[in-house]
Design a protein around this motif. Structure first.
Motif, PDB file in Angstrom:
ATOM      1  N   PHE A   5       7.858   3.047  -6.032  1.00 13.33           N
ATOM      2  CA  PHE A   5       6.593   3.313  -5.645  1.00 13.33           C
ATOM      3  C   PHE A   5       5.017   4.256  -5.466  1.00 13.33           C
ATOM      4  O   PHE A   5       3.906   4.073  -5.721  1.00 13.33           O
ATOM      5  N   HIS A   6       5.933   5.098  -5.428  1.00 16.44           N
ATOM      6  CA  HIS A   6       5.119   6.592  -5.769  1.00 16.44           C
ATOM      7  C   HIS A   6       4.674   6.051  -7.060  1.00 16.44           C
ATOM      8  O   HIS A   6       3.392   7.309  -7.511  1.00 16.44           O
ATOM      9  N   LEU A   7       5.758   5.473  -8.223  1.00 15.58           N
ATOM     10  CA  LEU A   7       5.065   5.675  -9.688  1.00 15.58           C
ATOM     11  C   LEU A   7       4.280   4.090  -9.803  1.00 15.58           C
ATOM     12  O   LEU A   7       3.313   4.376 -10.610  1.00 15.58           O
ATOM     13  N   LEU A   8       3.899   3.084  -9.129  1.00 16.49           N
ATOM     14  CA  LEU A   8       3.598   2.039  -8.894  1.00 16.49           C
ATOM     15  C   LEU A   8       1.867   2.821  -8.096  1.00 16.49           C
ATOM     16  O   LEU A   8       1.559   1.724  -8.958  1.00 16.49           O
ATOM     17  N   ILE A   9       1.456   3.145  -7.159  1.00 15.81           N
ATOM     18  CA  ILE A   9       0.817   3.811  -6.669  1.00 15.81           C
ATOM     19  C   ILE A   9      -0.358   3.980  -7.620  1.00 15.81           C
ATOM     20  O   ILE A   9      -1.345   3.688  -8.094  1.00 15.81           O
ATOM     21  N   PRO A  10       0.061   5.085  -8.983  1.00 19.67           N
ATOM     22  CA  PRO A  10      -1.146   5.579 -10.019  1.00 19.67           C
ATOM     23  C   PRO A  10      -1.064   4.918 -11.068  1.00 19.67           C
ATOM     24  O   PRO A  10      -2.113   3.873 -10.959  1.00 19.67           O
ATOM     25  N   VAL A  11      -0.234   3.770 -11.112  1.00 22.41           N
ATOM     26  CA  VAL A  11      -0.175   2.830 -12.446  1.00 22.41           C
ATOM     27  C   VAL A  11      -1.026   1.881 -11.652  1.00 22.41           C
ATOM     28  O   VAL A  11      -2.500   1.205 -12.432  1.00 22.41           O
ATOM     29  N   LEU A  12      -0.966   1.143 -10.431  1.00 22.72           N
ATOM     30  CA  LEU A  12      -1.664   0.279 -10.088  1.00 22.72           C
ATOM     31  C   LEU A  12      -3.468   0.143  -9.588  1.00 22.72           C
ATOM     32  O   LEU A  12      -4.118  -0.251  -9.123  1.00 22.72           O
ATOM     33  N   ASP A  13      -3.439   1.836  -9.135  1.00 21.52           N
ATOM     34  CA  ASP A  13      -4.575   2.694  -8.935  1.00 21.52           C
ATOM     35  C   ASP A  13      -5.192   2.506  -7.841  1.00 21.52           C
ATOM     36  O   ASP A  13      -6.179   2.672  -7.681  1.00 21.52           O
ATOM     37  N   PHE A  14      -4.366   2.793  -7.150  1.00 22.47           N
ATOM     38  CA  PHE A  14      -4.124   2.730  -5.026  1.00 22.47           C
ATOM     39  C   PHE A  14      -5.055   3.944  -4.718  1.00 22.47           C
ATOM     40  O   PHE A  14      -5.993   3.788  -4.283  1.00 22.47           O
ATOM     41  N   HIS A  15      -5.130   5.222  -5.559  1.00 24.46           N
ATOM     42  CA  HIS A  15      -5.412   6.296  -5.566  1.00 24.46           C
ATOM     43  C   HIS A  15      -7.004   6.902  -5.723  1.00 24.46           C
ATOM     44  O   HIS A  15      -7.624   7.229  -4.461  1.00 24.46           O
ATOM     45  N   ASN A  16      -7.188   5.419  -6.551  1.00 26.70           N
ATOM     46  CA  ASN A  16      -8.888   5.274  -7.069  1.00 26.70           C
ATOM     47  C   ASN A  16      -9.541   4.314  -5.590  1.00 26.70           C
ATOM     48  O   ASN A  16     -10.770   4.333  -5.999  1.00 26.70           O
ATOM     49  N   LEU A  17      -8.671   3.562  -5.142  1.00 31.07           N
ATOM     50  CA  LEU A  17      -8.971   3.274  -3.838  1.00 31.07           C
ATOM     51  C   LEU A  17     -10.590   1.377  -4.931  1.00 31.07           C
ATOM     52  O   LEU A  17     -11.785   1.849  -3.858  1.00 31.07           O
ATOM     53  N   PRO A  18      -9.889   1.177  -5.112  1.00 28.10           N
ATOM     54  CA  PRO A  18     -10.508  -0.052  -6.112  1.00 28.10           C
ATOM     55  C   PRO A  18     -11.092  -1.068  -4.703  1.00 28.10           C
ATOM     56  O   PRO A  18     -10.713  -0.920  -3.774  1.00 28.10           O
ATOM     57  N   ASP A  19     -11.869  -2.046  -5.241  1.00 30.97           N
ATOM     58  CA  ASP A  19     -12.055  -3.127  -4.741  1.00 30.97           C
ATOM     59  C   ASP A  19     -11.236  -3.849  -4.017  1.00 30.97           C
ATOM     60  O   ASP A  19      -9.890  -4.195  -4.067  1.00 30.97           O
ATOM     61  N   GLY A  20     -11.230  -3.643  -2.312  1.00 29.74           N
ATOM     62  CA  GLY A  20      -9.924  -4.690  -2.209  1.00 29.74           C
ATOM     63  C   GLY A  20      -8.734  -3.205  -1.551  1.00 29.74           C
ATOM     64  O   GLY A  20      -7.463  -4.024  -0.930  1.00 29.74           O
ATOM     65  N   ILE A  21      -8.774  -2.361  -1.603  1.00 30.48           N
ATOM     66  CA  ILE A  21      -7.723  -1.107  -1.304  1.00 30.48           C
ATOM     67  C   ILE A  21      -8.948  -0.614  -0.686  1.00 30.48           C
ATOM     68  O   ILE A  21      -9.791   0.182  -0.488  1.00 30.48           O
TER      69      ILE A  21
END
Length: 205
Positions: A5-21
């Motif tokens: 999951f620590h690889l999926l987080i940047p791949v799916l852009d969690f860190h940048n807190l896109p809309d809905g996150i």
């Protein structure tokens, strides 16, 4: 080989807190090994998270046997897909549906198993508004769900002897393509100071 999951987080852009996150309190409000509460991500219906599957498997095929591990708190009474993997033609090949009687969707390159044979885990409710640790393990022609490190249920998975999952498509988090129901969830992130304990990963045996 492991995709965590620590690889999926940047791949799916969690860190940048896109809309809905957004960030929220995670599974544990305090731990001896760290200060403060666990950090989790809250995913709402406004989120649109997807990425090419190739980013997870840039130089190897999708493993025949694998596990999906996650710690989540689903919206009470909800019924929707946590994660889905589509092939290049847009056909869903893997999906984890969270809710009452969760479903594991799997369709290999030959179309096996058919929708009527997707493993259904009756008697398990993952949409009760509580945190749950969920492990789904696929090995040969069986899929096993382990809930909260206690309850273990194994179902037959009628797939081919040498199944292929296409890595030229996309992985979608929180919903399926064209689904109206969206998974609203808190997903725990491990603190950098803690020992590794990933809560969403694909493992190759």
């Amino acid at each position: 080989m492991a995709i965590s999951f620590h690889l999926l987080i940047p791949v799916l852009d969690f860190h940048n807190l896109p809309d809905g996150i957004s960030k929220t309190t995670g599974f544990c409000t305090s731990r001896r090994s760290s200060k403060g509460a666990d950090v989790a991500y809250r995913v709402t219906k406004d989120a649109q998270l997807s990425a090419p599957t190739r980013q997870l498997y840039p130089a190897s095929p999708f493993p025949e046997d694998f596990s999906i591990l996650t710690t989540v708190k689903a919206k009470k009474g909800g019924q929707s897909f946590l994660v889905s993997i589509y092939n290049e033609q847009g056909i869903q090949q893997i999906g984890v549906e969270i809710g009452r009687s969760p479903v594991f969707l799997y369709e290999d390159h030959t179309g096996k198993p058919g929708p009527e044979d997707y493993p259904l885990f009756r008697g398990i409710n993952l949409s009760d508004g509580k945190w749950h640790r969920i492990a789904i393990s696929v090995h040969k022609k069986n899929v096993t769900l382990i809930l909260d490190c206690k309850k273990k249920v194994t179902k037959f998975l009628d797939r081919s002897d040498h199944p292929i999952i296409d890595v030229n498509g996309i992985i979608v988090f929180g919903t399926r393509i064209l689904d109206e129901e969206v998974f609203e969830v808190s997903v725990r992130e491990k603190r950098a100071t803690e020992k590794p304990e990933w809560h969403f990963r694909l493992l190759k045996y």
